[in-house]
Design a protein around this motif. Structure first.
Motif, PDB file in Angstrom:
ATOM      1  N   PHE A  79       2.572  -6.736  -9.940  1.00 44.18           N
ATOM      2  CA  PHE A  79       2.903  -5.998 -10.948  1.00 44.18           C
ATOM      3  C   PHE A  79       3.137  -4.476 -10.491  1.00 44.18           C
ATOM      4  O   PHE A  79       3.914  -3.779 -11.324  1.00 44.18           O
ATOM      5  N   GLU A  80       2.552  -4.068  -9.645  1.00 47.56           N
ATOM      6  CA  GLU A  80       2.472  -2.679  -9.233  1.00 47.56           C
ATOM      7  C   GLU A  80       3.045  -2.396  -7.873  1.00 47.56           C
ATOM      8  O   GLU A  80       3.530  -3.167  -7.128  1.00 47.56           O
ATOM      9  N   GLY A  81       3.385  -0.934  -7.830  1.00 50.37           N
ATOM     10  CA  GLY A  81       3.693  -0.341  -6.451  1.00 50.37           C
ATOM     11  C   GLY A  81       2.848   0.424  -5.702  1.00 50.37           C
ATOM     12  O   GLY A  81       3.115   1.245  -4.678  1.00 50.37           O
ATOM     13  N   GLY A  82       1.384   0.193  -6.330  1.00 52.35           N
ATOM     14  CA  GLY A  82       0.571   1.285  -5.672  1.00 52.35           C
ATOM     15  C   GLY A  82      -0.679   0.849  -5.873  1.00 52.35           C
ATOM     16  O   GLY A  82      -1.094  -0.428  -6.438  1.00 52.35           O
ATOM     17  N   CYS A  83      -2.085   1.552  -5.343  1.00 53.50           N
ATOM     18  CA  CYS A  83      -3.362   1.002  -5.363  1.00 53.50           C
ATOM     19  C   CYS A  83      -3.998   2.160  -6.557  1.00 53.50           C
ATOM     20  O   CYS A  83      -3.747   3.273  -6.337  1.00 53.50           O
ATOM     21  N   TYR A  84      -5.186   1.772  -7.035  1.00 49.18           N
ATOM     22  CA  TYR A  84      -5.906   2.477  -7.927  1.00 49.18           C
ATOM     23  C   TYR A  84      -7.314   2.356  -7.256  1.00 49.18           C
ATOM     24  O   TYR A  84      -8.161   1.239  -8.086  1.00 49.18           O
ATOM     25  N   ALA A  85      -7.674   3.080  -5.998  1.00 52.53           N
ATOM     26  CA  ALA A  85      -9.178   2.456  -5.839  1.00 52.53           C
ATOM     27  C   ALA A  85      -9.933   3.326  -6.159  1.00 52.53           C
ATOM     28  O   ALA A  85     -10.106   4.605  -6.341  1.00 52.53           O
ATOM     29  N   LYS A  86     -11.367   2.824  -6.298  1.00 56.70           N
ATOM     30  CA  LYS A  86     -12.608   3.437  -6.872  1.00 56.70           C
ATOM     31  C   LYS A  86     -13.164   3.909  -5.418  1.00 56.70           C
ATOM     32  O   LYS A  86     -13.302   3.346  -4.373  1.00 56.70           O
ATOM     33  N   ASN A 123      -0.449  -2.465   6.482  1.00 55.88           N
ATOM     34  CA  ASN A 123      -0.064  -3.946   6.575  1.00 55.88           C
ATOM     35  C   ASN A 123       0.352  -4.438   5.017  1.00 55.88           C
ATOM     36  O   ASN A 123      -0.768  -5.196   4.746  1.00 55.88           O
ATOM     37  N   THR A 124       1.203  -4.104   4.316  1.00 51.67           N
ATOM     38  CA  THR A 124       1.620  -4.364   3.145  1.00 51.67           C
ATOM     39  C   THR A 124       2.846  -5.739   3.200  1.00 51.67           C
ATOM     40  O   THR A 124       3.529  -5.721   4.071  1.00 51.67           O
ATOM     41  N   MET A 125       2.783  -6.358   2.140  1.00 46.18           N
ATOM     42  CA  MET A 125       3.672  -7.435   2.337  1.00 46.18           C
ATOM     43  C   MET A 125       4.836  -6.710   1.560  1.00 46.18           C
ATOM     44  O   MET A 125       4.999  -6.147   0.668  1.00 46.18           O
ATOM     45  N   PRO A 126       6.010  -6.701   2.423  1.00 47.85           N
ATOM     46  CA  PRO A 126       7.388  -6.037   1.877  1.00 47.85           C
ATOM     47  C   PRO A 126       7.901  -6.773   0.641  1.00 47.85           C
ATOM     48  O   PRO A 126       7.930  -8.167   0.564  1.00 47.85           O
ATOM     49  N   GLY A 127       8.283  -6.193  -0.378  1.00 49.19           N
ATOM     50  CA  GLY A 127       8.610  -6.788  -1.495  1.00 49.19           C
ATOM     51  C   GLY A 127       7.640  -7.128  -2.424  1.00 49.19           C
ATOM     52  O   GLY A 127       8.004  -7.399  -3.730  1.00 49.19           O
ATOM     53  N   LEU A 179       1.673   1.833  -2.228  1.00 47.38           N
ATOM     54  CA  LEU A 179       1.258   0.717  -1.400  1.00 47.38           C
ATOM     55  C   LEU A 179       1.687   0.933   0.232  1.00 47.38           C
ATOM     56  O   LEU A 179       0.954   0.511   1.062  1.00 47.38           O
ATOM     57  N   GLU A 180       2.813   1.650   0.252  1.00 48.34           N
ATOM     58  CA  GLU A 180       3.077   2.071   1.592  1.00 48.34           C
ATOM     59  C   GLU A 180       2.244   2.719   2.282  1.00 48.34           C
ATOM     60  O   GLU A 180       2.478   2.769   3.702  1.00 48.34           O
ATOM     61  N   PHE A 181       1.174   3.284   1.478  1.00 47.54           N
ATOM     62  CA  PHE A 181       0.046   4.249   2.257  1.00 47.54           C
ATOM     63  C   PHE A 181      -0.784   3.088   2.997  1.00 47.54           C
ATOM     64  O   PHE A 181      -1.519   3.618   4.009  1.00 47.54           O
TER      65      PHE A 181
END
Length: 531
Positions: free
Chosen positions: A266-273, A329-333, A324-326
């Motif tokens: 759903f997202e384009g980023g991460c929200y990590a604790k 090894n992320t899945m493109p798309g 996410l691109e930070f």
């Protein structure tokens, strides 16, 4: 740039103010620093402090009781009803308040990597750093898609506005109100940015089931062979950590959809604790949090901006938000194949669940509806020394507008149609409860997961646990055999039996509310005390 007409179209906000539309990270940084919204870390991350609200204001969340949705909402403490007329009144006040601000920031973004199930979101906010947070978290459309952008849902974000409970039908001066009919979300009286993220997750949880798509509070990754894995789990169970595996490609760390064609973020980023984040154990999250473009919430640093991730003086819920691109090894798309493995994570502070167990599809639905973990002091304020069992339906009860059985049935149907091995993984305690035992080794957990995901674990011999009815592997190369059966790790076996029986009773009590809405097969798979 002054673009009040086009940037505010569809929001109901009319303003002669300066409106900064769709600024990228450098521009938002410039405004945030100049306006005193926060400061920079030594590595260039933007640091914000959210004040009194350092987490979601669950008791201040409302769903508008519009006639067209009334019968489909799971009403209760999570989805508190707000009369439509009260919502309209509050919306008018928030719109007027925003319109009177000298500067506004807007972002036009997508939620949903699959174009077939994507929605367009427009955020209007008073703070540059909140705009940057949203830009990091959601999917950033290509520039050509921004021309004529017409939002499906609008977020009116007024963190400094104080609602009036007597007039607005809310509990306090803080209010998060969502109208599915008006396609509008109001966020007032809180600067905690997670409200922006989770409000859209709630929207996706509303829209997708009607299309036969399961919205999930889970992380997801894919192996070199194209095998997709899902990781369900509440905060503190390792969902983000375990999905950020250097040997697998990350699809996303928190919110996904499962359709008949595959899995999508759903997202384009991460929200990590990031409280007590270890560079050794979690190098990808560490690196992503120590660079320009990341947003750090309530993280403590010294005068030079050197972070102290062990400092929970502001809150234990310290967070890092980054694109996410930070992660290298992320899945493109943000899309992947149908899942081959479904992993349900729990941090069992009672120390009685096995480090890994294989679940039948009926057991998977049972544990999905149960959503169990156990919290302890040090992970959340207000908790005592004893572990506290927590059950959050579908591993995301605060974000479910529909009845839980809707999501449980979707999960069961998808597993049956497409097939997937299901696993329960305990990242909590072993050798005793919290205070006596020790936290499960991340190396052991990763070894067990790798065996599950590469298919080798499914081929070993299993035994049935007498308390929870779980299938436990008898042996696995590279993992000490005594760790696999939790009872064997306790010095006091009678204490284990008492603690396990106590947790069984908690499972039983929690599931009472679901007994009338699930199949006989799921009821047979339910955890219950021996007769």
């Amino acid at each position: 740039m002054s673009l009040p007409e086009s940037a505010l179209a569809g929001t109901g906000v009319t303003s002669g103010s300066t409106v900064h539309a769709n600024l990228t990270a450098p521009g938002l940084y410039e405004h945030a620093i100049r306006r005193g919204e926060g400061r920079l870390s030594a590595d260039g991350a933007f640091m914000a402090v959210t004040g009194v609200h350092t987490g979601r204001s669950v008791q201040d969340k409302f769903v508008v009781d519009d006639p067209e949705v009334h019968d489909q909402i799971w009403w209760g403490k999570i989805n508190q009803p707000m009369p439509p007329e009260r919502f309209r009144g509050l919306r008018s006040k928030v719109q007027a308040w925003l319109g009177a601000r000298p500067v506004l920031f807007t972002q036009d973004l997508y939620a949903g990597a699959d174009p077939a199930h994507r929605i367009k979101v427009r955020l209007v906010t008073t703070n540059a750093w909140h705009a940057l947070f949203a830009r990091n978290m959601f999917i950033r459309p290509p520039v050509e898609d921004l021309t004529g952008f017409a939002p499906d849902f609008t977020i009116l974000h007024a963190p400094e506005y104080e609602a009036n409970p007597a007039e607005d039908g809310c509990r306090t001066s803080t209010c998060i109100a969502l109208s599915f009919a008006a396609k509008t979300i109001l966020i007032a009286g809180t600067s905690y940015a997670g409200e922006i993220k989770k409000s859209i997750f709630t929207v996706m949880n509303w829209l997708l089931p009607a299309k036969g798509v399961l919205p999930m509070h889970c992380s997801a990754n894919q192996g070199p062979a194209g095998d997709t894995a899902l990781f369900f789990g509440l905060s503190g169970t390792g969902k983000t950590t375990l999905s950020s595996d250097p040997e697998r490609s990350l699809i996303g760390d928190d919110e996904h959809g499962w359709s008949d064609t595959g899995v999508f973020n759903f997202e384009g980023g991460c929200y990590a604790k990031v409280i007590r984040l270890s560079r050794e154990a979690e190098p990808q999250i560490w690196d992503a949090s120590h660079r320009f473009g990341a947003v750090l919430e309530n993280v403590v640093a010294d005068a030079r901006g050197n972070l102290d991730l062990n400092d929970g003086s502001l809150t234990e819920n310290t967070r890092s938000c980054y694109p996410l691109e930070f992660i290298p090894n992320t899945m493109p798309g943000g899309r992947a194949a149908l899942p081959k493995n479904v992993v349900m994570l729990t941090a069992d502070a009672f120390g009685v669940l096995p480090p890994i167990a294989k679940l039948s599809s009926a057991q998977a639905m049972y544990h999905f509806l149960s959503g169990y973990t156990a919290r302890v002091a040090g992970t959340e304020k207000g908790l005592g020394k004893e572990p506290q069992a927590t059950f959050s339906t579908c591993f995301g009860a605060p974000f479910l507008p529909r009845h839980p059985e809707v999501y449980g049935k979707l999960l069961s149907d998808l597993i049956d149609r497409h097939g997937a091995d299901c696993w329960l993984v305990n990242t909590g305690w072993s050798g005793g409860a919290y205070g006596t035992g020790s936290r499960m080794s991340i190396k052991v957990t990763r070894a067990l997961l790798r065996a599950a995901l590469d298919g080798s674990l499914a081929k070993v011999e299993f035994e049935t646990d007498p308390f929870f009815g779980l299938q436990i592997p008898k042996a696995l190369p590279g993992v000490p055999a005594e760790v696999l059966n939790p009872r064997n790790t306790w010095a006091d076996k009678a204490a284990y039996d008492r603690t396990a029986a106590d947790l069984v009773s908690r499972f039983e009590k929690n599931f009472e509310g679901f007994s009338g809405g699930v199949s006989e097969e799921v009821l047979a798979a339910a955890i219950r005390a021996a007769a």
